[in-house]
Design a protein around this motif. Sequence first.
Motif, short mmCIF file in Angstrom:
data_model
loop_
_atom_site.label_atom_id
_atom_site.label_comp_id
_atom_site.label_asym_id
_atom_site.label_seq_id
_atom_site.Cartn_x
_atom_site.Cartn_y
_atom_site.Cartn_z
N SER A 1 0.61 -1.14 0.49
CA SER A 1 -0.09 -0.27 -0.32
C SER A 1 0.82 1.42 -0.12
O SER A 1 0.52 1.84 0.13
CB SER A 1 -0.89 0.20 0.98
OG SER A 1 -0.08 0.22 2.17
N VAL A 2 2.46 1.36 0.45
CA VAL A 2 2.83 2.38 0.75
C VAL A 2 4.05 2.68 0.14
O VAL A 2 4.77 1.41 -1.12
CB VAL A 2 4.20 2.04 2.16
CG1 VAL A 2 4.52 3.77 1.62
CG2 VAL A 2 2.91 2.08 2.87
N LYS A 3 3.68 3.63 -1.46
CA LYS A 3 4.53 3.72 -2.17
C LYS A 3 4.25 5.14 -3.37
O LYS A 3 3.38 5.55 -3.61
CB LYS A 3 4.29 2.28 -4.12
CG LYS A 3 5.58 1.64 -4.31
CD LYS A 3 5.53 1.04 -5.63
CE LYS A 3 6.47 0.47 -6.66
NZ LYS A 3 5.74 0.34 -7.96
N GLY A 4 5.36 5.67 -2.44
CA GLY A 4 4.91 6.98 -3.47
C GLY A 4 5.93 8.01 -3.19
O GLY A 4 6.84 8.15 -2.71
N ILE B 1 3.32 2.95 8.91
CA ILE B 1 3.62 4.33 9.23
C ILE B 1 3.93 5.16 9.69
O ILE B 1 4.51 6.57 9.66
CB ILE B 1 2.92 4.76 7.58
CG1 ILE B 1 2.49 3.42 6.65
CG2 ILE B 1 3.18 6.43 7.35
CD1 ILE B 1 1.44 3.80 6.26
N VAL C 1 1.93 9.08 1.58
CA VAL C 1 1.94 7.98 1.46
C VAL C 1 1.22 6.68 0.95
O VAL C 1 1.62 6.16 0.79
CB VAL C 1 2.75 7.28 3.16
CG1 VAL C 1 3.65 6.12 2.80
CG2 VAL C 1 3.55 8.61 3.52
N THR C 2 -0.13 6.83 1.16
CA THR C 2 -0.74 5.81 0.81
C THR C 2 -2.38 6.24 0.17
O THR C 2 -3.28 5.87 0.24
CB THR C 2 -1.46 5.72 2.39
OG1 THR C 2 -2.47 6.40 2.68
CG2 THR C 2 -1.00 4.45 3.60
N PRO D 1 -1.45 5.42 -3.18
CA PRO D 1 -2.69 4.10 -3.73
C PRO D 1 -3.49 3.21 -3.08
O PRO D 1 -4.65 2.93 -3.85
CB PRO D 1 -0.69 3.93 -4.43
CG PRO D 1 -0.21 4.49 -3.44
CD PRO D 1 -0.61 5.45 -3.35
#
Lengths: 289, 508
Positions: free
Chosen positions: A286-289, B382, B416-417, B419
């Motif tokens: 879910s974390v990619k950015g 996170i 960060v989340t 997507p």
Amino acid sequence: MAKKFRSKKRAERTANAVIYIILTVISIVWLFPFFYLVLQSLRGEAGASTLYFWPKQWTFDNYIKLFTDTATFNFPRWYGITLIISVVVTVIQTTIVLVTSYALSRLRFRLRKPLMNLMLILGMFPGFMSMTAVYFILKLIGLTQNLGLIGLILVYVASSCMGYYICKGFFDTIPKSLDEAARIDGASRQTVFFKVILPLAKPIIIYTVLTSFMAPWGEYMFASLIANGDYDYFNVAVGLRQMLQRETVQQYFTRFCAASVLISIPITVLFFWLQKYYVQGVTGGSVKG
Amino acid sequence: MAQPVSELDYLKMTAWQKFCYKFALFFKTIPIVFLNFFKIKIPSAFKKAGLGFKNIGLNIYYAAKNGDAKTRTSFVIFGFSQLARKQWLRGLLLLAFEVLFILYLSLFGWRYLALFNTLGTKTSGWVVNPDTGIKELVTGDNSLLILLYGLLTIVFMLAFLYAWYQSIKSAYSAQQIVEARHHLPTAKEDLRSFTNEQYHKTLLGVPLLGLTVFTILPIIFMIFVAFTNYDKAHTPPSNLFTWIGFENFVTVLGGGLSNGVSFGLTFGRILLWTVVWAFFATFSNYILGIIVAIMINKKSIRLKKLWRTVLVLTIAVPQFVSLLLMSQMLADSGVINNLLKSWGLIDNAIPFLTDGKLAKVTIIVVNIWVGIPYTMLISTGILMNIPEDLYESAKMDGAGPVKAFFKITLPYMLHVTAPYLITQFIGNLNNFNVIFLLTGGNPALPFGYDTSAGDTDLLITWLYKLISRDNAYGVASVISILMFVLTAVVSLFVYNRSSAVKNEEDFM
């Protein structure tokens, strides 16, 4: 100064107390349905619900009858079908996902980008709309009725390469220098896949296995359409929902609870055993950015 | 309306004005994004495709012009040149494909392809045989099979063209290699290249075959069905269906009445609820999940593992079990109503799932119960990455925990989340299980709406009913095409703005 410090400490303590209360309430709300489920599965009285909370008669009858009284609802059969589907789907789906992810992450070929875009677009169509077409394709190959189980498995795994995102994301984080070193030593692409990437991919393999094993247990749409009302080819989700139809819910509700417990226990145990990998998978994906 | 303002003017605005400004700006960017898509992306794709076709044409042209006898024979007999040059593997495969295709087309495919434009004309039924005077069952055309196998044949023909091109291309390149007195790859070397240079073909062959047969072909089929009158009255094999153009689209998107039922109105209503549901379901889970995670993460809170385990239990137990159970517990005579009655809090059962408006609220609340643990799991890690000094300095400046949440935690998490949030939103647009297992889409809508639609139905559950109950395939196909458009618009818009997809290579 000391006074201010003390008041700060007091504020902290009230904040903590409030949080503890909230968390306790949340825990009760979250656990209540499961507690109720177990309770009802042990209830001796008939009926979909009772006017009181605690059962008056405690019994294991509901569990026993699931396996002895199989005339209308053949629970052991459904359980077996679902288990077989899950195991086969897990093996095939994991292989396909790993293979696709490796190809898209490490190999560079002309159609790579178009392929990824295509899969993105295909994923936006509502999956089961194409069900009729799938049904007739299965019929063409001869995989309906008796062989419906194979047909269902095929449907589940056929498009599983579209679920490559998380796994590819993981492969992308494995340093490319490892492959290059192996390639310089004369390893082929295949050797790199089996000897370099796969040994490092344990967490993502377990994650894929876990999710693909759990998915068929809750799948309703395809299973109900392919079974087409034939009780012999239900999976547990379709079968259990059948128990709760208006005509049968009074008689079968407690048995439904017992069946639910029996389904939940192995999956819950499996899940908690491998929870670490699951968390890594979902957070990584879910974390990619 | 939303003219770009200078920074100074922006700072002068009140909080409400700022919000409105941002809101307007957001909607102003939508047409720009689409314009970009149509003006830049699509023409460039066409340009690329054009170049590709030009290349293919040139390759064929040169092979015909400069090819020797062996190469030229390959135009008719696949693999001839390869066999003549002792590349047994390639040659045999190509030849086998040609033979197979010709057999398929002559024995099976052409019959269906010939009827493709009408989808069949002969209805099955009982016809009196003039010789015997006895009624006999005559099997007519089956529109469904004609459509499906016709498509299959077209796909096969495309594959055939591709094989033809491959045969010519590899024949010509083999000729060139021989002329230049280089080494021609043998069958053994060809095979070995499938574990190395061509490894992607080995790996992706089976997955893509599955994708083509069980996803791409059915989707094309579905798009074609949208232009036919395939419904209950036109169900093969006893009846035929045929092409009707855009009539189904008019039915769904227009407001016309048929038998006092407005399909278009039903569609609009369900679409609205689908979007509202997806919005609330996604963001309620997201924000509440983060808050729960923050509470559990707080340093002075103990038993962290216990709280997490309790929440994670909803992920571990199969979802259909908990949803079916919930639907029973919240029923009019379910345990919750019974308990409330026995405590004397209410006299009449609360219609949690039977009153249209309340059912919608109940569904969102139950979905929060289902969804919070996921967000909690994801955000826990996170949250720990947010630099502690951000909070310290916020505290110094006099910001309370609420302000810190909205100014630091939430923006960071959103960044960060992103997507995850998109996939959640799209997943919720198509969330079959929660709706179907909780309410089954009920309660029914009042007269004037489509009879199979319920008040809590999402497009996807309505679709399921239209197909499994009403056999209204034509209309259902139109709806699923519209659903695709909806999801595509959302994702196109968001993916265009998020950097995650573009910077794929940066990550390695």
